[in-house]
Design a protein around this motif. Structure first.
Motif, PDB file in Angstrom:
ATOM      1  N   THR A 118      41.570  42.893  77.957  1.00 52.02           N
ATOM      2  CA  THR A 118      42.330  43.435  76.552  1.00 52.02           C
ATOM      3  C   THR A 118      43.209  42.418  75.856  1.00 52.02           C
ATOM      4  N   VAL A 119      43.251  42.576  74.716  1.00 47.86           N
ATOM      5  CA  VAL A 119      44.043  42.039  73.649  1.00 47.86           C
ATOM      6  C   VAL A 119      45.059  42.620  72.677  1.00 47.86           C
ATOM      7  N   ARG A 120      45.827  42.159  72.402  1.00 42.93           N
ATOM      8  CA  ARG A 120      46.574  42.589  71.341  1.00 42.93           C
ATOM      9  C   ARG A 120      46.349  41.568  70.025  1.00 42.93           C
ATOM     10  N   VAL A 121      46.111  42.275  68.978  1.00 44.17           N
ATOM     11  CA  VAL A 121      45.515  41.398  67.874  1.00 44.17           C
ATOM     12  C   VAL A 121      46.538  41.853  66.476  1.00 44.17           C
ATOM     13  N   ARG A 122      47.122  40.828  65.751  1.00 44.29           N
ATOM     14  CA  ARG A 122      47.706  41.366  64.542  1.00 44.29           C
ATOM     15  C   ARG A 122      46.775  41.157  63.348  1.00 44.29           C
ATOM     16  N   LEU A 123      46.254  42.238  62.644  1.00 43.99           N
ATOM     17  CA  LEU A 123      45.298  41.989  61.641  1.00 43.99           C
ATOM     18  C   LEU A 123      46.297  41.784  60.400  1.00 43.99           C
TER      19      LEU A 123
END
Length: 140
Positions: A118-123
């Motif tokens: 899983t990832v955390r992505v700042r759009l």
């Protein structure tokens, strides 16, 4: 291998630029940041994020699936068979082969889902997707 297949098997890295593969619709209760958890559900909302939106990976987490008793038993028996099968009496070898065969479906399922990333992505639009499956993104 096509570009699509290659993107699907990639591992994302912190700092990497990515794009959302498919449109997402997020729906549910919303709580303003900084509010107590007991105030959860103060608002109901829905948000759609378009496919192709880009962002930057901030965190990557690997989640290993726990091995069931059946998976451990498959590994034990398979190892026994591989290491000593040629020395076993025919009836014993056949019995172990049958036990391995009976556990093979559980082993295959475990291998398919052994590791989930899983990832955390700042759009770029300021939204953050946290605990999103890695497969939701492609390299930008």
């Amino acid at each position: 291998m096509t570009d699509e297949e290659d993107e699907g098997s990639m591992t994302l890295n912190v700092g990497q630029r990515v794009r959302l593969r498919a449109e997402l619709r997020l729906a549910g209760s919303v709580t303003p940041a900084g509010e107590p958890a007991e105030d959860a559900g103060v608002f109901a909302a829905s948000l759609a994020l378009a496919a192709g939106i880009e962002g930057t990976v901030e965190r990557v987490e690997e989640h290993h699936r726990r091995q069931s008793h059946e998976v451990r038993e498959y590994q034990r028996l398979k190892s026994l068979l591989d290491d000593f099968g040629h020395q076993m009496p025919a009836a014993s070898r056949k019995q172990v082969e049958e036990q391995v065969g009976a556990l093979e479906e559980e082993w295959v399922a475990y291998q398919r889902e052994m590791l989930r990333v899983t990832v955390r992505v700042r759009l770029d639009n300021g939204f953050i997707l946290d605990d999103a499956p890695e497969e939701a993104f492609a390299s930008a």
